[in-house]
Design an enzyme around this catalytic site. Structure first.
Site, PDB file in Angstrom:
ATOM      1  CE  LYS A   3      -3.973   4.582  -1.964  1.00 55.58           C
ATOM      2  NZ  LYS A   3      -4.488   4.592  -2.979  1.00 55.58           N
ATOM      3  CE1 TYR A  59      -3.734   2.148   0.259  1.00 59.38           C
ATOM      4  CE2 TYR A  59      -2.892   3.072   2.417  1.00 59.38           C
ATOM      5  CZ  TYR A  59      -4.437   3.413   1.550  1.00 59.38           C
ATOM      6  OH  TYR A  59      -4.897   3.668   1.657  1.00 59.38           O
TER       7      TYR A  59
HETATM    8  P1  NAP Z   1     -13.867   1.611   0.086  1.00 63.99           P
HETATM    9  O1  NAP Z   1     -14.979   2.141   1.240  1.00 63.99           O
HETATM   10  O2  NAP Z   1     -13.584   0.103   1.069  1.00 63.99           O
HETATM   11  O3  NAP Z   1     -14.151   1.905  -0.766  1.00 63.99           O
HETATM   12  C1  NAP Z   1     -12.824   1.436  -1.530  1.00 63.99           C
HETATM   13  C2  NAP Z   1     -13.429   1.704  -3.485  1.00 63.99           C
HETATM   14  O4  NAP Z   1     -12.215   0.694  -4.272  1.00 63.99           O
HETATM   15  C3  NAP Z   1     -14.922   0.571  -3.459  1.00 63.99           C
HETATM   16  O5  NAP Z   1     -15.760   1.302  -4.449  1.00 63.99           O
HETATM   17  C4  NAP Z   1     -14.464  -0.395  -4.097  1.00 63.99           C
HETATM   18  O6  NAP Z   1     -16.049  -1.137  -4.909  1.00 63.99           O
HETATM   19  C5  NAP Z   1     -13.599  -0.144  -5.157  1.00 63.99           C
HETATM   20  N1  NAP Z   1     -13.099  -0.723  -5.605  1.00 63.99           N
HETATM   21  C6  NAP Z   1     -11.705  -1.587  -4.874  1.00 63.99           C
HETATM   22  N2  NAP Z   1     -11.191  -2.871  -5.835  1.00 63.99           N
HETATM   23  C7  NAP Z   1     -11.646  -2.352  -6.618  1.00 63.99           C
HETATM   24  C8  NAP Z   1     -10.936  -3.477  -8.034  1.00 63.99           C
HETATM   25  N3  NAP Z   1     -10.133  -4.154  -8.445  1.00 63.99           N
HETATM   26  N4  NAP Z   1     -12.253  -3.079  -9.220  1.00 63.99           N
HETATM   27  C9  NAP Z   1     -12.597  -1.851  -9.026  1.00 63.99           C
HETATM   28  N5  NAP Z   1     -13.149  -1.459  -8.347  1.00 63.99           N
HETATM   29  C10 NAP Z   1     -12.290  -1.526  -6.774  1.00 63.99           C
HETATM   30  O7  NAP Z   1     -12.156   2.116   0.664  1.00 63.99           O
HETATM   31  P2  NAP Z   1     -12.029   3.976   1.022  1.00 63.99           P
HETATM   32  O8  NAP Z   1     -11.610   4.286   2.282  1.00 63.99           O
HETATM   33  O9  NAP Z   1     -13.239   4.814   0.046  1.00 63.99           O
HETATM   34  O10 NAP Z   1     -10.814   4.083  -0.001  1.00 63.99           O
HETATM   35  C11 NAP Z   1     -10.951   5.062  -1.577  1.00 63.99           C
HETATM   36  C12 NAP Z   1      -9.767   5.295  -1.706  1.00 63.99           C
HETATM   37  O11 NAP Z   1      -8.947   6.394  -0.888  1.00 63.99           O
HETATM   38  C13 NAP Z   1      -8.540   4.347  -2.046  1.00 63.99           C
HETATM   39  O12 NAP Z   1      -7.477   4.620  -2.927  1.00 63.99           O
HETATM   40  C14 NAP Z   1      -7.789   4.498  -0.782  1.00 63.99           C
HETATM   41  O13 NAP Z   1      -6.703   3.885  -0.313  1.00 63.99           O
HETATM   42  C15 NAP Z   1      -8.178   5.517  -0.204  1.00 63.99           C
HETATM   43  N6  NAP Z   1      -7.978   6.396   0.718  1.00 63.99           N
HETATM   44  C16 NAP Z   1      -8.618   5.929   2.118  1.00 63.99           C
HETATM   45  C17 NAP Z   1      -7.976   6.631   3.455  1.00 63.99           C
HETATM   46  C18 NAP Z   1      -8.803   5.698   4.940  1.00 63.99           C
HETATM   47  O14 NAP Z   1      -8.726   6.347   5.851  1.00 63.99           O
HETATM   48  N7  NAP Z   1      -9.799   5.174   4.149  1.00 63.99           N
HETATM   49  C19 NAP Z   1      -7.096   6.837   3.925  1.00 63.99           C
HETATM   50  C20 NAP Z   1      -5.935   7.064   2.946  1.00 63.99           C
HETATM   51  C21 NAP Z   1      -6.827   6.769   0.677  1.00 63.99           C
HETATM   52  P3  NAP Z   1     -15.774  -2.425  -4.458  1.00 63.99           P
HETATM   53  O15 NAP Z   1     -14.768  -3.291  -3.852  1.00 63.99           O
HETATM   54  O16 NAP Z   1     -17.490  -3.041  -5.591  1.00 63.99           O
HETATM   55  O17 NAP Z   1     -15.074  -3.160  -5.919  1.00 63.99           O
END
Ligand code: NAP
Length: 259
Positions: free
Chosen positions: A162, A158
Site C-alpha cells: 500500500k 500489505y
Molecule cells: P473485500 O470485501 O474482501 O473485497 C475484495 C475485492 O477484491 C473482492 O471483490 C475480491 O473479489 C477482489 N479480489 C481479491 N483478490 C483478487 C484477485 N486475485 N483477482 C481479482 N479480484 C480480486 O475487501 P475490501 O475491504 O472491500 O477491499 C477493497 C480494497 O480496499 C482493497 O484494496 C483493500 O486493501 C482496501 N482497503 C480495505 C480496508 C478495509 O478496512 N476493508 C481498509 C483500507 C483499504 P474475488 O475474491 O471474487 O476475486
C-alpha cells in the site's frame, strides 16, 4: 452530484465491499461500469443491481494474481463500451489472508500480495494511460489504505504494497500533469468488509480485548466505517470538478491519521 454521463469506468474488486459501493456509485453518477473480480456470481449480482437502478454495467471475470490475465484485462474490459476513462484499482489481498509476524512471513504470500495490490495497479495503469492521454481525459483512482501511511503489525506485505501503490500514483501524476489525466489514492481506515472482519477479530484476540471494545476504539468516530463512506470520494475524484487534483491521497479513516 457529479455527472459521469458518457464516461466508462473499470472497477477491480467490484464484487463486494468497497469496490461494490464504488461501482454502484459510479453508475448512479451516469458512468457505464465494468466490474472485475474472480467471483462470477458476485459480479453478476452487482451488474443486476446497477441495471435495476437504471444504469449500465458489464462483468469481466479475472484473477489479478495471474499476470497473463491482468495483462489481458484492459483489452477485455474495453470491449463492452469501447474504452476506459476511469480506472479504479480497488481489488486487494488483505493482511487478513495470512496474518503473522514478519519473522514468520511466507514468501509466497508476500509475492501474492505484491502481485494483486501493487503489480496489477501498475500494469492496468500502464495499459490505460496511453488511451487516456490520446483523449486528453482520464482518471486513475487507487484504493490504497491508511496502511499506506502507517504500518499494520503482522501485515508487512500489505503495508509495503500500500505504501508502494501510493508512490505509484504520485509518480504517474508527476509525469502526466497538465494533460487532462489525474492519478490519486484513497486511504480508507477500517471498513466493514469480509477482508477487515478477519483482521478485527485477530487483533481483538491478539490484544486480549473483547471484539466490541476493540472495534469501538478503532476510529475517533467510533467503530468501523462502511463501504458507502468511501465511494463518494471516488466519484468526486472521477468528476470534472476534481480536474486539478492529482498526486494526492485522501484519508477516509474516521480520524485515525491526521497527517
Ligand atoms: P473485500 O470485501 O474482501 O473485497 C475484495 C475485492 O477484491 C473482492 O471483490 C475480491 O473479489 C477482489 N479480489 C481479491 N483478490 C483478487 C484477485 N486475485 N483477482 C481479482 N479480484 C480480486 O475487501 P475490501 O475491504 O472491500 O477491499 C477493497 C480494497 O480496499 C482493497 O484494496 C483493500 O486493501 C482496501 N482497503 C480495505 C480496508 C478495509 O478496512 N476493508 C481498509 C483500507 C483499504 P474475488 O475474491 O471474487 O476475486
Amino acid at each position: 452530484m457529479a455527472d459521469l454521463n458518457g464516461k466508462v469506468c473499470l472497477v477491480t474488486g467490484a464484487g463486494r465491499g468497497i469496490g461494490h459501493a464504488i461501482a454502484v456509485s459510479m453508475a448512479a453518477a451516469g458512468a457505464q461500469v465494468v466490474v472485475a473480480a474472480r467471483s462470477e456470481d458476485e459480479l453478476s449480482a452487482v451488474v443486476s443491481e446497477i441495471e435495476e437502478a437504471g444504469g449500465t454495467a458489464a462483468a469481466a471475470v479475472v484473477d489479478l494474481s495471474d499476470r497473463a490475465q491482468t495483462l489481458e484485462l484492459y483489452r477485455r474490459a474495453s470491449e463492452p463500451y469501447g474504452r476506459i476513462d476511469i480506472l479504479v484499482n480497488n481489488a486487494g489481498v488483505g493482511s487478513s489472508a495470512d496474518l503473522r509476524p514478519f519473522v514468520d512471513f511466507r514468501d509466497d504470500f508476500w509475492d501474492l500480495t505484491m502481485e494483486v495490490n501493487l503489480h496489477a495497479p501498475y500494469l492496468l495503469s500502464k495499459a490505460a494511460l496511453p488511451h487516456m492521454l490520446d483523449r486528453c481525459w482520464g482518471r486513475i483512482i487507487t484504493v490504497a489504505s491508511i496502511n499506506a501511511r502507517v504500518a499494520a503489525p503482522h501485515g508487512a506485505a500489505y503495508t509495503a504494497s500500500k505504501h508502494g501503490v501510493l508512490g505509484l500514483m504520485r509518480a504517474i501524476a508527476t509525469e502526466v500533469s497538465g494533460q487532462g489525466v489525474t492519478a490519486n489514492c484513497i486511504c480508507p481506515g477500517p471498513v466493514e468488509t469480509r477482508m477487515n472482519d478477519i483482521r478485527v477479530r485477530y487483533d481483538a484476540e491478539r490484544l486480549g480485548r473483547t471484539l466490541a471494545d476493540h472495534e469501538a476504539d478503532l476510529t475517533l468516530v467510533g467503530g468501523r466505517l462502511l463501504p458507502v463512506d468511501i465511494a463518494p470520494m471516488a466519484v468526486y475524484l472521477a468528476s470534472d470538478a476534481a480536474r486539478v487534483i492529482t498526486g494526492q491521497a485522501y484519508n477516509i479513516d474516521g480520524g485515525i491519521s491526521m497527517a
